[in-house]
Design an enzyme around this catalytic site. Structure first.
Site, mmCIF file in Angstrom:
data_model
loop_
_atom_site.group_PDB
_atom_site.id
_atom_site.type_symbol
_atom_site.label_atom_id
_atom_site.label_comp_id
_atom_site.label_asym_id
_atom_site.label_seq_id
_atom_site.Cartn_x
_atom_site.Cartn_y
_atom_site.Cartn_z
ATOM 1 N N CYS A 173 0.856 -1.188 0.000
ATOM 2 C CA CYS A 173 0.000 0.000 0.000
ATOM 3 C C CYS A 173 0.885 1.229 0.000
ATOM 4 O O CYS A 173 1.090 1.879 1.035
ATOM 5 C CB CYS A 173 -0.907 -0.015 1.214
ATOM 6 S SG CYS A 173 -2.135 -1.290 1.056
ATOM 7 N N GLU A 174 1.418 1.535 -1.183
ATOM 8 C CA GLU A 174 2.451 2.550 -1.319
ATOM 9 C C GLU A 174 2.579 2.794 -2.814
ATOM 10 O O GLU A 174 2.940 1.876 -3.546
ATOM 11 C CB GLU A 174 3.745 1.930 -0.767
ATOM 12 C CG GLU A 174 4.887 2.825 -0.534
ATOM 13 C CD GLU A 174 4.778 3.513 0.825
ATOM 14 O OE1 GLU A 174 4.966 4.719 0.830
ATOM 15 O OE2 GLU A 174 4.519 2.843 1.841
#
Ligand SMILES: *Cc1c(COP(=O)(O)O)cnc(C)c1O
Length: 434
Positions: free
Chosen positions: A363-364
């Site tokens: 999640c980046e």
């Protein structure tokens, strides 16, 4: 189609092979994401370095593998069998080397901020050499060696002020480096004089590391000249003659077809020529010579396999190919924009011509493996994506970010795959919770 390295190929089914094995079969057997390591390649590199050091440099010279590139007990056992020395940068690496029953008298302990506890632990295990970075460290080594009633062998890390024209983020040889004492500022003279006064330290010589991914001709030669000039000056001013010289690591390795290919063994021959010539010119007795190859021993011995989970085309913009790993197992693109070669392993008969962005699953938004890499237009969920040259600074830099489980490492020796490190498990995530 030609591949980056001679351990990569294609079989009659159009599948990518690595170290003589079908990668599609390996992925089936071990799952993905998966690190592969070609043990024969690692051993071949070690043998080439060892024999070059034996023939080119004075007795006592040795190549030291830089464990930060990749370190686990099984790998240290291989290095031990190949007669390599090692450099370690932390008590954790020392622990692993010791666990592999590595002869720690051939170990060089690096780091710009070793804690007193680190120093004590390394002396407890009998580390051969400390590569001391700064004045505080010299004081700490002296104090702890005195308590233990030993005389500790030490090299001093110096910065020769050479820019290897490499990536800024991996460049450590310039004057303003956080590592070592600069020759240009006089700090190198200062730390040498201080060290020579210490009762429990035996100063053996000097070390430098100009940076990583060095491709340019004569970077090491120029560093060698600066270091030998300094050693000769110290002999004349302080009466100390260095018996060891360590020029660090940094031989460049190609990650894509665009990168130059250099042969470290050819480079060593040229470094040796300069070594003999400069020692002679300075009337300096030839010290034992050391270098610390990391990447050039393990990088092209590695490959990572991922499964494609989705292909997202954003019309007019780009296409994302998402895989089941990412920056947690390979943070190098996120950190340095490092180039990599990506191949769809089950589609080696298809042209790789559609430019895509390979994204990880963290999640980046910066979690990318590579941008603008050509893959087959038909790439879709379930395909196997291979990323080449991942043997160095992938597992060793990996994390469990997002609490992703760490991939296993499969060592391949004579076409026989063996699980060297198992896949991470949920229990590993709570291992430190007591
Ligand atoms: C990183 C490093 C190495 C290894 O560098 P490679 O580019 O992997 O060969 C060797 N010595 C020191 C001190 C290092 O910091």
């Amino acid at each position: 189609m030609t591949y980056l390295c001679d351990n990569i190929g294609k079989n009659t089914e159009g599948h990518l092979t690595f170290a003589g094995l079908d990668t599609v079969e390996l992925a089936k057997a071990f799952g993905t994401p998966l690190y592969l390591l070609d043990e024969n390649k690692i051993r071949a590199h070690c043998k080439a370095f060892r024999s070059a050091f034996e023939t080119l440099f004075p007795a006592g010279s040795l190549p030291l593998y830089a464990g930060k590139a990749n370190a686990f007990t099984g790998l240290y056992k291989i290095l031990k069998e190949e007669g390599m020395g090692i450099d370690v940068v932390s008590p954790g690496e020392l622990y692993l080397a010791n666990r592999a029953a590595f002869d720690l008298s051939h170990t060089f302990f690096h780091g710009n901020n070793k804690t007193d506890a680190d120093i004590d632990y390394a002396m407890e295990l009998g580390v051969g050499y400390f590569v001391a970075d700064n004045l505080e460290e010299i004081e700490a080594i002296e104090e702890i060696a005195a308590k233990r009633n030993i005389k500790q062998k030490v090299l001093l890390r110096l910065t020769p002020g050479i820019d290897p024209h490499t990536y800024e983020a991996v460049n450590t040889g310039r004057v303003d480096s956080k590592f070592g004492s600069a020759i240009a500022t006089g700090q190198a003279d200062e730390i040498t004089a201080l060290t020579l006064q210490k009762e429990h330290i035996e100063l053996c010589g000097f070390h430098c590391h100009v940076g990583s991914q060095v491709f340019y001709e004569d970077v090491f030669e120029r560093a060698l000249d600066v270091m030998l000039d300094f050693a000769a000056k110290v002999r004349d001013t302080l009466g100390f003659t260095a018996s060891m010289l360590d020029l660090g690591g940094g031989f460049g390795v190609p990650y894509t077809e665009k990168d130059p290919k250099i042969d470290p063994i050819e480079r060593l021959a040229s470094i040796a020529e300069r070594f003999h010539k400069t020692c002679k010119a300075l009337f300096f007795p030839e010290p034992a010579f050391f270098m610390e190859p990391g990447r050039s021993i393990v990088a092209d011995a590695g490959m990572t396999l991922y499964t494609v989970g989705s292909v997202k085309e954003i019309p007019g913009y780009k296409t994302y190919v998402s895989v089941d790993g990412g920056m947690a197992d390979n943070p190098r693109y996120a950190l340095y924009r490092s180039p990599y070669t990506c191949l769809v392993a089950n589609k080696q008969n298809e042209a790789h011509e559609k430019l895509v962005t390979v994204a990880g699953r963290c999640c980046e938004s910066g979690d990318l493996i590579q941008e603008n890499v050509p893959l087959p237009a038909s790439t879709k969920k379930g395909d196997l994506l291979a990323v080449c040259t991942t043997g160095a600074y992938n597992d060793s830099m990996a994390s469990d970010y997002n609490k992703l489980l760490r991939p296993p490492i499969v060592l391949i020796k004579n076409k026989i795959p063996r699980l060297a490190l198992r896949r991470g498990r949920f229990e590993d995530l709570v291992g430190r919770e007591g």
